[in-house]
Enzyme design. Structure first.
Site, PDB file in Angstrom:
ATOM      1  CG  HIS A 264      37.857  44.534  44.701  1.00 51.44           C
ATOM      2  ND1 HIS A 264      36.876  44.158  45.581  1.00 51.44           N
ATOM      3  CD2 HIS A 264      38.125  43.431  43.970  1.00 51.44           C
ATOM      4  CE1 HIS A 264      36.571  42.890  45.382  1.00 51.44           C
ATOM      5  NE2 HIS A 264      37.306  42.419  44.408  1.00 51.44           N
ATOM      6  CD  GLU A 265      40.138  43.368  40.726  1.00 49.94           C
ATOM      7  OE1 GLU A 265      40.808  42.326  40.918  1.00 49.94           O
ATOM      8  OE2 GLU A 265      38.886  43.357  40.690  1.00 49.94           O
ATOM      9  CG  HIS A 268      41.678  40.148  44.439  1.00 51.10           C
ATOM     10  ND1 HIS A 268      41.223  39.116  45.222  1.00 51.10           N
ATOM     11  CD2 HIS A 268      40.572  40.741  43.920  1.00 51.10           C
ATOM     12  CE1 HIS A 268      39.882  39.093  45.175  1.00 51.10           C
ATOM     13  NE2 HIS A 268      39.469  40.081  44.400  1.00 51.10           N
ATOM     14  CD  GLU A 294      36.461  38.668  45.853  1.00 52.54           C
ATOM     15  OE1 GLU A 294      36.379  39.881  46.121  1.00 52.54           O
ATOM     16  OE2 GLU A 294      36.907  38.251  44.767  1.00 52.54           O
TER      17      GLU A 294
HETATM   18 ZN    ZN Z   1      37.492  40.385  43.918  1.00 52.47          ZN
END
Ligand code: ZN
Length: 502
Positions: A264-265, A268, A294
């Site tokens: 997830h990170e 980003h 997101e």
């Molecule tokens: Zn996030």
């Protein structure tokens, strides 16, 4: 004009330097700072925030922007210069309404409030954070009053994170999505629950750490311009395009937590690392909105990271790292385990189908708090009541209830959570478009290769930073607006197959 543009860039670079220094301090607070550093850190952050704000709202900068306006309008809309003038002007108009003293107070309060949360959550002590949350809410309500004429008191906050969106738009989008999601969740809940016991064994931290980072690197996350550290609530931050840091939390009794958190990170991080170097040091050198951000974290975490093709390549590797735990577990069992749909207490580990229900709950509570129809003292009870209605579960404590996310304690109330659901919706739309343009992405994924997908996203989304609003960017990438149908189609397809639903 070139001289004036240069002067603008010089001034903006100074603001950017102060903000980046303050981001380093905030990163340090979350990663390595001992708790005793909190009062001083709050003061240091407040000073830097006030200085950056004062420099930015300097009337001389406003005059410069006025003088550059005709020049900006004479250039192509999507040029770096026109975008810089246009976006900075928008930021300037919004920022000049906020007194520097408010900025300083808000920043210092949030630094203290976050620290209080890191201690109160493990102790399950809502009473300890309640005064911080009450003051935080008060500050958030004050913030909205700097933008009179709003339709809903949450709108000014939503604009901070997802510029151009209003509470009313989010509400109707969520209502449409909810209407389709609730029956899907119910249909799946009526099926036998997938067995995920293989994920809950002992998985030593160092091995998990290396595996997650290896996947992030294969995605394209550049370790020469990034690093990963441990925190209680993962986030990504950047101090420049050349220094984009991710964080993770490892649980030795759950191999999925750190892995999907890291992916997830990393999503980003890919976005921030992919911004065009020409935008470095300007207000354009970040992702354009919470929802767009997101869309990338959720795309890499879920659409890719929980994909069957992905695991065709990575599962034998994970088995080699954990032979005693996973050697006898089949790929199919593992794939079903990481995609198990279940109404559970925690948003961070929620499956793709129930995830948005967690967001809707938070969003509605935020609106009620900001409107004043819900008091902070009644929040834990309101959380439990709503949780039971939506999930059929009652959190047994506040640690896994109202205190589970850092957002309200670290950043304030309002504006942030809707970004996750917008991101989920957009991730499916972008992925569909990428696959249409490059069907080979699926085969590459099964080889552990992500160059085509990463390149497509970098070219169309990442490199632009904040040059375009989220709506403009979606329009440019998809050739139409955001729609929930591709996302619902994605969920029905994937989970229909997994749960054998017609
Ligand atoms: Zn996030």
């Amino acid at each position: 004009m070139h001289k004036k543009l240069q002067e603008l860039k010089t001034r903006l670079l100074e603001v950017n330097n102060l903000k980046s220094a303050s981001a380093v301090l905030a990163w340090d607070q979350a990663t390595y700072m001992p708790p005793g550093g909190t009062p001083a850190r709050a003061r240091q952050l407040a000073t830097l925030e006030r200085l950056a704000h004062e420099k930015f709202i300097d009337p001389a900068l406003g005059r410069l922007l006025d003088e550059l306006l005709p020049y900006g309008e004479s250039l192509p809309y999507d040029s770096d210069e026109a975008s810089l003038i246009r976006i900075t002007r928008r930021d300037y108009e919004r920022a000049t309404r906020i007194p520097p003293s408010f900025r300083a107070e808000f920043t210092s309060h949030m630094a203290e409030s976050y620290q209080a949360w890191t201690q109160a959550r493990p102790a399950n002590d809502f009473a300890a954070v309640r005064p911080y949350l009450e003051k935080g809410l008060e500050l958030c309500r004050q913030f909205a009053e700097f933008y009179p004429g709003y339709e809903h008191i949450a709108d000014p906050w939503i604009h901070e994170w997802d510029y151009g969106l209003k509470a009313s738009t989010v509400r109707s989008l969520f209502a449409d999505l909810r209407e389709q999601l609730v029956p899907l969740v119910q249909t799946i809940a009526d099926r036998p629950l997938a067995d995920d016991s293989c994920l809950h064994q002992h998985f030593p931290e160092a091995l998990q750490w290396d595996f997650g980072l290896d996947v992030a690197r294969r995605f394209g996350y550049d370790m020469q311009r990034g690093r990963q550290d441990k925190v209680p609530h993962p986030f990504t931050t950047n101090f420049s395009i050349g220094d984009v840091r991710i964080t993770t939390e490892v649980k030795e009794d759950d191999v999925s937590w750190a892995l999907f958190g890291t992916l997830h990170e990393a999503g980003h991080g890919l976005y921030e690392q992919g911004i065009h170097p020409a935008l470095e040091g300007t207000p354009l050198a970040v992702g354009t909105s919470a929802g767009m951000h997101e869309s990338q974290s959720r795309l890499w975490e879920n659409v890719v990271g929980r994909n069957q093709r992905f695991w065709q390549f990575f599962y034998p590797r994970l088995q080699a790292v954990f032979p005693a735990q996973l050697g006898a577990v089949s790929l199919d069992t593992f794939y079903r385990a990481i995609n198990r749909v279940e109404r559970t207490l925690i948003r961070g580990s929620a499956d793709e189908v129930t995830y948005n229900l967690h967001i809707m709950l938070r969003f509605d509570l935020e609106l009620a708090l900001l409107e004043g129809s819900l008091a902070v003292k009644d929040l834990p009870e309101a959380w439990r009541t709503r949780f039971q209605a939506d999930f059929g579960l009652i959190p047994t404590d506040d640690r896994d209830g109202v205190m589970q996310d850092s957002h309200w304690y670290a950043d304030g109330i309002g504006g942030q959570f809707q970004g996750y659901t917008l991101g989920n919706i957009l991730s499916a739309q972008f992925y569909e478009a990428a696959l249409q343009a490059h069907p080979e992405i699926l085969d590459e994924m099964a080889q552990g290769e992500f160059g085509t997908l990463h390149g497509w996203l970098r070219e169309r989304i990442y490199q632009h930073g904040r040059k375009f609003t989220a709506n403009e960017l979606v329009e440019r990438v998809i050739g139409g607006p955001m729609r929930i149908e591709p996302y619902l189609h994605y969920l029905r397809n994937k989970y229909g197959e997994l749960y054998r639903i017609q």
